[in-house]
Design an enzyme around this catalytic site. Structure first.
Site, short mmCIF file in Angstrom:
data_model
loop_
_atom_site.label_atom_id
_atom_site.label_comp_id
_atom_site.label_asym_id
_atom_site.label_seq_id
_atom_site.Cartn_x
_atom_site.Cartn_y
_atom_site.Cartn_z
CG ASP A 11 67.77 -84.73 -70.07
OD1 ASP A 11 67.16 -85.55 -70.79
OD2 ASP A 11 67.39 -84.40 -68.93
CG HIS A 18 63.77 -85.37 -65.09
ND1 HIS A 18 64.15 -84.75 -66.25
CD2 HIS A 18 62.57 -84.83 -64.74
CE1 HIS A 18 63.23 -83.85 -66.59
NE2 HIS A 18 62.26 -83.88 -65.69
CD GLN A 92 65.50 -81.76 -69.35
OE1 GLN A 92 64.68 -82.49 -68.82
NE2 GLN A 92 66.68 -81.50 -68.82
CE1 TYR A 226 66.38 -75.67 -63.39
CE2 TYR A 226 64.36 -76.96 -63.43
CZ TYR A 226 65.72 -76.85 -63.16
OH TYR A 226 66.39 -77.93 -62.68
CE LYS A 229 70.54 -75.95 -60.52
NZ LYS A 229 70.84 -74.54 -60.60
CG ASP A 230 73.23 -75.83 -66.50
OD1 ASP A 230 72.34 -75.54 -67.30
OD2 ASP A 230 73.38 -75.29 -65.41
CD GLN A 239 99.81 -90.89 -62.89
OE1 GLN A 239 98.90 -91.25 -62.19
NE2 GLN A 239 101.03 -90.84 -62.44
CB SER A 240 104.19 -87.67 -66.95
OG SER A 240 104.78 -88.88 -67.04
NE ARG A 263 59.40 -80.77 -58.09
CZ ARG A 263 58.56 -81.06 -59.06
NH1 ARG A 263 58.47 -80.30 -60.12
NH2 ARG A 263 57.80 -82.14 -58.98
CG ASP A 284 63.91 -86.39 -59.42
OD1 ASP A 284 63.41 -87.53 -59.35
OD2 ASP A 284 63.37 -85.44 -60.04
C1 F6R Z 1 66.40 -81.75 -61.88
C2 F6R Z 1 65.45 -82.57 -62.63
C3 F6R Z 1 64.31 -83.17 -61.91
C4 F6R Z 1 63.00 -82.48 -62.27
C5 F6R Z 1 61.80 -83.05 -61.48
C6 F6R Z 1 60.47 -82.42 -61.92
O1 F6R Z 1 67.37 -81.22 -62.71
O2 F6R Z 1 65.54 -82.73 -63.82
O3 F6R Z 1 64.50 -83.19 -60.52
O4 F6R Z 1 63.11 -81.09 -62.05
O5 F6R Z 1 61.71 -84.43 -61.66
O6 F6R Z 1 60.35 -82.59 -63.28
P1 F6R Z 1 59.05 -82.21 -64.10
O7 F6R Z 1 58.75 -80.77 -63.80
O8 F6R Z 1 59.46 -82.45 -65.51
O9 F6R Z 1 57.95 -83.12 -63.64
MG MG Z 2 65.97 -84.67 -67.55
MG MG Z 3 70.38 -84.68 -66.27
#
Ligand code: F6R
Ligand code: MG
Ligand code: MG
Length: 365
Positions: A11, A18, A92, A226, A229-230, A239-240, A263, A284
């Site tokens: 990302d 996001h 990020q 934090y 996420k990953d 197949q096969s 988040r 999100d």
């Molecule tokens: C979850 C993600 C989003 C952000 C959320 C707050 O992995 O990326 O849900 O955590 O939009 O983002 P900030 O703190 O950047 O405003």
């Molecule tokens: Mg992001």
């Molecule tokens: Mg992402």
């Protein structure tokens, strides 16, 4: 012919917020890969939500400095563009600034596999947004161990001896192997906790051939605080004497709960979507997954076919929306909100710290 398939993702800036990917970043990735194509056999660029996904085939093996270097160059150039366009969260997943020959520990996620290409080599690459690497645990178990899902475990003599699962403890950085079906209960005891125990690799017992590989990087573990996420990726061969394409897709017909979403702190249904719907929206999310099907042709990527497009997964998407509605009404309460141990790697410790001096002993009821 030995071919390496490298799926590398990061990302490097969202559009809008996001939720998704700016086309300018995809263009930069394609341009650089086109220039570097002499060192590769083939490439394909896509995105899932705000994650840029680079799919490359080559003959240089896994963890190759040149191939990782190309990906790093793309992420750096895209970060610069993201900054110029004031995209959200530019850079990020770029935790370090100097490339030292390998992407490990630098932020991007990787899943790589070297195979002897079979006479016909169908593969599916799964790419997710707003969830964690352990999100693949449930479908991997069903694909390679559950005969109610994969009929071939009973009917195909090459599947019948079962599969061996390599599980990583992403907190203590160690690994363990389970040979199924014998070890089924031990495997399930661990992978039912997907925030910590993650299936990295699956091998066919018949001949030790690798059939699946996933990214297991946990950004929050690398960054110490934090940073998102990953958003994992996974490669599955089909197949096969390996599970059929339809058996590999089957577990995704159930929109099971995963951790991530808003988040990175909430459980929500995992929604399989077509490429054109790989944009996170409501709260999100909900967490999304796309599936790109390819036939390898001497390393060339014939495809992709958008495997979740079409009516067969409509019911799943509708169900996921219904489940999203249900669980959202819990607001900040568990089990919508993640449990304390999972929140450890998010923003909760900051809140707890602020409250530190407000606590008083309980002297009377
Ligand atoms: C979850 C993600 C989003 C952000 C959320 C707050 O992995 O990326 O849900 O955590 O939009 O983002 P900030 O703190 O950047 O405003
Ligand atoms: Mg992001
Ligand atoms: Mg992402």
């Amino acid at each position: 012919m030995k071919v390496t398939l490298s799926v590398i993702k990061a990302d490097i800036g969202g559009f809008v917020g996001h939720s998704g990917m700016h086309p300018a970043l995809m263009d930069i990735a394609k341009e650089i890969l086109e220039k570097e194509k002499d060192g590769l056999i083939d490439y394909y660029v896509t995105h899932c939500g705000d994650d840029l996904e680079l799919i490359m085939t080559h003959t240089k093996g896994i963890d190759n400095q040149e191939v990782h270097g190309i990906a790093w160059k793309i992420f750096e150039k895209c970060t610069a563009k993201a900054k110029e366009l004031k995209l959200y969260g530019a850079g990020q997943d770029i935790l370090k600034t100097a490339f030292s020959g390998n992407l490990k520990g630098m932020g991007p996620g990787t899943a790589e596999i070297t195979i002897e290409e079979r006479p016909s080599e169908p593969i599916i690459i799964f790419m997710a947004d707003k969830t964690e690497p352990g999100a693949w645990n449930l479908p991997l178990y069903k694909i390679f161990a559950d005969p109610f899902s994969t009929a071939g475990l009973i009917f195909d003599p090459k599947l019948h001896p079962g599969f061996t699962f390599e599980v990583h403890d992403v907190v203590e950085h160690k690994r363990v192997f389970f040979k199924l079906p014998e070890d089924m209960y031990n495997l399930l005891a661990l992978i039912g906790q997907p925030g910590r125990f993650v299936i990295k690799r699956v091998k066919r017992n018949l001949d030790n051939e690798t059939v699946s590989i996933s990214s297991t990087q946990r950004l929050s573990m690398m960054a110490g605080k934090y940073v998102g996420k990953d958003d994992p990726v996974m490669i599955v061969r089909c197949q096969s004497g390996m599970p059929a394409v339809g058996e590999v897709l089957e577990p995704f017909a159930f929109p099971y709960m995963v951790a991530g979403w808003m988040r990175g702190c909430h459980h929500g249904p995992f929604m399989p979507v077509a490429f054109e719907d790989a944009q996170c929206t409501r709260f999100d999310g909900p967490p999304r997954v796309i599936a790109a099907g390819f036939q390898l042709n001497n390393g060339k990527l014939e495809g992709p076919v958008d495997m979740f497009k079409g009516p067969a997964f409509d019911w799943t998407r509708n169900k996921a929306n219904e489940m999203a509605d249900y669980i959202r009404r819990h607001g900040p309460f568990e089990p919508h909100r993640l449990s304390e141990s999972e929140m450890e790697y998010t923003t909760l410790p900051g809140v707890m710290k602020k409250l530190e001096n407000k606590w008083l002993p309980v002297t009377q009821e």
